[in-house]
Design an enzyme around this catalytic site. Structure first.
Site, PDB file in Angstrom:
ATOM      1  N   GLU A   1      17.103   2.828  26.256  1.00 15.97           N
ATOM      2  CA  GLU A   1      15.864   3.243  25.603  1.00 15.97           C
ATOM      3  C   GLU A   1      14.863   3.773  26.635  1.00 15.97           C
ATOM      4  O   GLU A   1      15.005   3.514  27.838  1.00 15.97           O
ATOM      5  CB  GLU A   1      15.255   2.043  24.869  1.00 15.97           C
ATOM      6  CG  GLU A   1      16.111   1.503  23.725  1.00 15.97           C
ATOM      7  CD  GLU A   1      15.994   2.327  22.445  1.00 15.97           C
ATOM      8  OE1 GLU A   1      15.764   3.554  22.522  1.00 15.97           O
ATOM      9  OE2 GLU A   1      16.138   1.742  21.362  1.00 15.97           O
TER      10      GLU A   1
ATOM     11  N   ASP B   1      28.542   1.410  24.491  1.00  9.70           N
ATOM     12  CA  ASP B   1      27.694   0.276  24.113  1.00  9.70           C
ATOM     13  C   ASP B   1      28.267  -0.519  22.950  1.00  9.70           C
ATOM     14  O   ASP B   1      29.240  -0.115  22.318  1.00  9.70           O
ATOM     15  CB  ASP B   1      26.279   0.776  23.786  1.00  9.70           C
ATOM     16  CG  ASP B   1      26.273   2.024  22.899  1.00  9.70           C
ATOM     17  OD1 ASP B   1      27.288   2.280  22.227  1.00  9.70           O
ATOM     18  OD2 ASP B   1      25.262   2.730  22.873  1.00  9.70           O
TER      19      ASP B   1
ATOM     20  N   ASN C   1      14.514   9.558  20.431  1.00 13.94           N
ATOM     21  CA  ASN C   1      13.573   9.287  21.522  1.00 13.94           C
ATOM     22  C   ASN C   1      14.184   9.600  22.889  1.00 13.94           C
ATOM     23  O   ASN C   1      13.649   9.196  23.909  1.00 13.94           O
ATOM     24  CB  ASN C   1      13.072   7.841  21.454  1.00 13.94           C
ATOM     25  CG  ASN C   1      14.189   6.815  21.617  1.00 13.94           C
ATOM     26  OD1 ASN C   1      15.319   7.169  21.934  1.00 13.94           O
ATOM     27  ND2 ASN C   1      13.872   5.549  21.394  1.00 13.94           N
TER      28      ASN C   1
ATOM     29  N   HIS D   1      17.190   8.601  24.001  1.00 13.14           N
ATOM     30  CA  HIS D   1      18.071   7.598  24.606  1.00 13.14           C
ATOM     31  C   HIS D   1      19.502   8.099  24.707  1.00 13.14           C
ATOM     32  O   HIS D   1      19.946   8.929  23.923  1.00 13.14           O
ATOM     33  CB  HIS D   1      17.957   6.232  23.922  1.00 13.14           C
ATOM     34  CG  HIS D   1      18.561   6.106  22.557  1.00 13.14           C
ATOM     35  ND1 HIS D   1      17.841   5.688  21.464  1.00 13.14           N
ATOM     36  CD2 HIS D   1      19.828   6.285  22.115  1.00 13.14           C
ATOM     37  CE1 HIS D   1      18.638   5.622  20.410  1.00 13.14           C
ATOM     38  NE2 HIS D   1      19.848   5.982  20.776  1.00 13.14           N
TER      39      HIS D   1
END
Ligand code: GLP
Length: 247
Positions: free
Chosen positions: A148, A72, A141, A143
């Site tokens: 996400e 990313d 979380n 990811h």
């Protein structure tokens, strides 16, 4: 509950986790000197990269035929921005290796046409014949890359709105929270799943809950990493703190 086929390795500490990951990478490079490696950013893989650099310097493992693709990049940051993932990869790995510049691939966060950039990036990965060995960290979380919670499992390289909690978690790399970009380009979940082999690293207490859910929780788009249960060759390497909620 979904049955997992993932291999779980519990390391004593961060250094051991990094060393085990480095051994897997180095043996892959020896076995396939022109392998395509999938790389990640964040704090977690820094020890892995340190070990790869040391091995390159001591043992001469060569990266001349290796290609790399990163997961990313932040949208709006140019390559030269010190907070870009381009800069992170240069400063923490590439400048110490003998990898040719044109073998290094990251999404361009400052592309004029971002949708076209997503397509270009997905095509690069396909043209390289997909990733041989991908390293992943995990967000608190759940990811992976910047996918996400709620990202479709079928996603390809795409633009993502970063969750506020992710921006806060990454703010430590910036001068101020306001400077953390609100969007990123990330390999999609289906892109990541095309990798032939995957190593997920989890270190520290902050990752204990996500690690627990990854291993014992359901397969759900609310925990993007849970898709890895369906991949045939995943190794999860955790240190003691990240493993603290496991049995
Ligand atoms: C970022 C990256 C992820 C990384 C995650 C965890 O959001 N895009 O690829 O796995 O953060 O980072 P860290 O290793 O710093 O905890």
């Amino acid at each position: 509950m979904t049955q997992t086929t993932m291999r779980i390795i519990k390391a004593d500490n961060y250094d051991e986790m990094s060393q085990i990951a480095a051994e897997i990478f180095i043996s892959k490079i020896k076995q396939k000197p022109d392998a395509v490696l999938g790389l990640a950013t964040g704090s977690t893989p820094l020890g892995l990269y340190k070990n790869l650099i040391e091995d390159h310097q001591k043992n001469g493992t060569s990266y001349q035929q290796i290609h790399t693709v990163n997961l990313d990049e932040y949208i709006g940051l140019s390559k030269d921005n010190p907070n870009s993932y381009h800069s992170y990869m240069m400063n923490n790995l590439f400048k110490y290796l003998d990898i040719p510049q044109n073998h290094i691939h990251l999404p361009h966060g400052d592309a004029v046409d971002l949708l076209q950039e997503c397509e270009r990036y997905e095509t690069i990965i396909n043209d390289l014949g997909n990733v041989e060995l991908q390293v992943l960290g995990i967000g608190k979380n759940g990811h992976i890359g910047f996918n996400e919670p709620g990202t479709p499992f079928s996603s390809k390289t795409h633009i993502i709105e970063l969750k506020e909690s992710t921006r806060q978690a990454n703010a430590r790399f910036f001068n101020h929270l306001d400077e953390v970009p609100k969007q990123a380009i990330t390999m999609g979940i289906s892109t990541i799943m095309k990798s032939k082999e995957i190593i997920l690293l989890a270190s520290g207490e902050a990752k204990a809950e996500a690690t627990y859910k990854l291993i014992h929780g359901d397969l759900t788009e609310q925990l993007p990493a849970s898709i890895l249960k369906q991949h045939p060759a995943v190794t999860v390497i955790v240190d003691k703190e990240a493993a603290s909620m496991l049995d």
